[in-house]
Design a protein around this motif. Structure first.
Motif, PDB file in Angstrom:
ATOM      1  N   LEU A 166       0.818  -1.205   0.000  1.00  0.00           N
ATOM      2  CA  LEU A 166       0.000   0.000   0.000  1.00  0.00           C
ATOM      3  C   LEU A 166       0.856   1.262   0.000  1.00  0.00           C
ATOM      4  N   GLN A 167       2.124   1.114   0.328  1.00  0.00           N
ATOM      5  CA  GLN A 167       2.994   2.277   0.404  1.00  0.00           C
ATOM      6  C   GLN A 167       3.318   2.815  -0.983  1.00  0.00           C
ATOM      7  N   LYS A 168       3.274   4.134  -1.111  1.00  0.00           N
ATOM      8  CA  LYS A 168       3.608   4.810  -2.358  1.00  0.00           C
ATOM      9  C   LYS A 168       4.950   5.523  -2.181  1.00  0.00           C
ATOM     10  N   THR A 177      10.247   5.224   1.061  1.00  0.00           N
ATOM     11  CA  THR A 177       8.948   4.867   1.630  1.00  0.00           C
ATOM     12  C   THR A 177       9.142   4.636   3.122  1.00  0.00           C
ATOM     13  N   ASP A 198       2.060   7.915   3.611  1.00  0.00           N
ATOM     14  CA  ASP A 198       2.780   6.846   2.935  1.00  0.00           C
ATOM     15  C   ASP A 198       1.932   6.062   1.945  1.00  0.00           C
ATOM     16  N   THR A 199       0.629   6.301   1.914  1.00  0.00           N
ATOM     17  CA  THR A 199      -0.242   5.477   1.073  1.00  0.00           C
ATOM     18  C   THR A 199      -0.980   6.252  -0.012  1.00  0.00           C
TER      19      THR A 199
END
Length: 477
Positions: A166-168, A177, A198-199
């Motif tokens: 889910l982290q971008k 990240t 972070d998502t």
């Protein structure tokens, strides 16, 4: 291994490296020279430098150690006599790894224009060729079966990227990240994304940034600063020391700046042309926030300086770097359109007018002039500005994180990869920009006219009161 403090200088025939390594045994020194690469090891110190030109270890080369001072001095011969080795004072560039010879090359074909040519002969040939197409798909298949033709085939469209987390990514070249996974437990007042930092995708970050700017915009605050701008005029009249530096007379970095360069990460950045183009645009936003803080504090940082820099930089506060304008892909990393430069400065102007201590259009314009001045001096001065920004962020207990994901890498990239010619071209383009107040999306002109009208009414009222006093004083008692 420890990277020692070092400095480099040159003559027409040699390069000298002077490194501080106290309390070592000179007999243990190991030196290796490979074309442009120089390495030296003397336990517990290790230094590897990549020079801009070829060097030799021959009979004229030498190494001397002074136990009293702790300095080891190594002299190496230039392969080409009289060659000038540029940027020997940019330590991060010397420390950067040598590019790999096995690195795959970038595609060499680029579509620059999709329009057809105007050559009548070529157009006629294309039309006649198209007329040779068979009348029906069925006939094509039958004839192909008889003659064993190879039917044209096309590669299917690639599947969407599979995201297993889910982290971008965010930060310099989207390399980071997880830095904001627990941001809700810190006193990060500039983070506009909350616990979702972070998502969120880049589009979501941008929407949240714009929404927050609208919420923070205060028309009355702007009008008050416009009405009473005596101190702002003093800030605008202040001459930034960096603008007074002569670009033709290179300055020397301080020992503190050299030490900061040695602590920078040792990385090789393989940026695509589009990424390089966007890095230059992001650099403009960093320099603008630095210019605003250094001008409003007259280069004497306050405890609020880190907050100011982070709040005015969209890449920090909302993890939203440029580009901000929808435009065709650049033909080269150094080709910048007026529209995208205007979009970059409109964005940072909005930040300065919504979050700055002094909210003035003229002050924002002056900061843009500062950015052009910094760029016109080349990457050495830009590096100094970034190091000063890094120093401010590194000494803050929360906002140091933005130095880790942005500023550190920019300090290395500017020294090792940025072009002085591109920076100076950007300076000229920025000076020539004509920004209008309507581009911010706020009624700045209307607010200023309202203030002007009120000031004129107050002035007329004061004049009438003065006339009344004079008339009463002239009447006989």
């Amino acid at each position: 291994m420890i990277t020692p403090r070092f400095s480099c200088n040159q003559t027409d025939t040699s390069v000298t490296v002077r490194m501080y390594c106290p309390s070592v045994r000179a007999s243990d020194v190991e030196i290796n020279v490979d074309e442009t690469l120089f390495t030296i090891h003397i336990n517990p110190y290790f230094l590897r430098l990549n020079f801009p030109g070829r060097i030799l270890e021959d009979d004229k080369s030498s190494a001397q150690y002074d136990p009293s001072s702790g300095y080891l001095t190594v002299s190496l011969t230039k392969e080409v006599k009289g060659e000038e080795f540029k940027d020997l004072d940019l330590l991060a560039k010397l420390l950067a790894p040598r590019p790999s010879k096995d690195q795959p090359s970038q595609p060499m074909i680029e579509v620059l224009d999709s329009e057809s040519t105007s050559d009548d002969g070529e157009e006629d040939l294309v039309n006649r060729t198209n007329q040779l197409n068979l009348d029906s798909e069925q006939q094509t298949i039958l004839e192909a079966a008889e003659n064993d033709w190879q039917l044209p085939q096309s590669v299917p469209d690639p599947l969407p990227a599979l995201h297993t987390s889910l982290q971008k990514p965010y930060g310099f070249l989207d390399m980071y990240t997880g830095y904001f996974a627990h941001v809700e437990h810190t006193e990060n007042e500039v983070n506009e994304l909350g616990s979702l930092a972070d998502t969120l995708s880049i589009d979501q970050r941008r929407k949240m940034r714009l929404k927050h700017e609208e919420e923070k915009w205060d028309e009355e605050y702007y009008m008050a600063d416009f009405a009473d701008d005596s101190y702002i005029r003093e800030l605008i009249a202040w001459r930034h020391p960096h603008a007074l530096i002569d670009a033709q007379d290179p300055f020397n970095y301080t020992e503190e700046e050299k030490a900061a360069m040695l602590r920078l990460p040792r990385k090789e950045y393989l940026a695509t042309p589009v990424q390089t183009h966007n890095l230059y645009l992001t650099l403009l936003t960093l320099l603008f926030s630095y210019a605003y803080d250094s001008r409003t504090t007259q280069q004497d940082p306050t405890p609020e300086s880190a907050w100011t820099i982070c709040s005015l930089t969209p890449a920090f506060s909302a993890l939203d770097p440029p580009p901000y304008a929808t435009s065709p892909l650049p033909r080269s990393p150094s080709e910048f359109s007026c529209a995208e430069l205007s979009a970059v400065f409109t964005t940072v102007y909005r930040r300065a007018l919504a979050f700055g201590l002094y909210r003035s259009w003229k002050l924002a314009e002056k900061c843009r002039t500062d950015v052009a001045d910094f760029l016109s001096k080349g990457k050495r001065l830009v590096t100094r500005c970034l190091l000063e920004m890094k120093h401010i962020l590194d000494h803050h207990e929360v906002y140091y994180v933005y130095s880790k994901v942005w500023t550190d890498d920019f300090c290395v990239w500017v020294q090792a990869y940025a072009s002085d010619d591109v920076l100076r071209d950007l300076a000229e383009r920025i000076r020539a920009l004509k920004l209008d107040k309507e581009s911010t999306g706020w009624d700045l002109e209307e607010s200023e006219e309202a203030v002007q009208g009120e000031l004129e009414r107050d002035s007329d009222s004061d004049d009438e009161s003065a006339d009344e006093v004079e008339r009463m004083a002239a009447e006989p008692l």
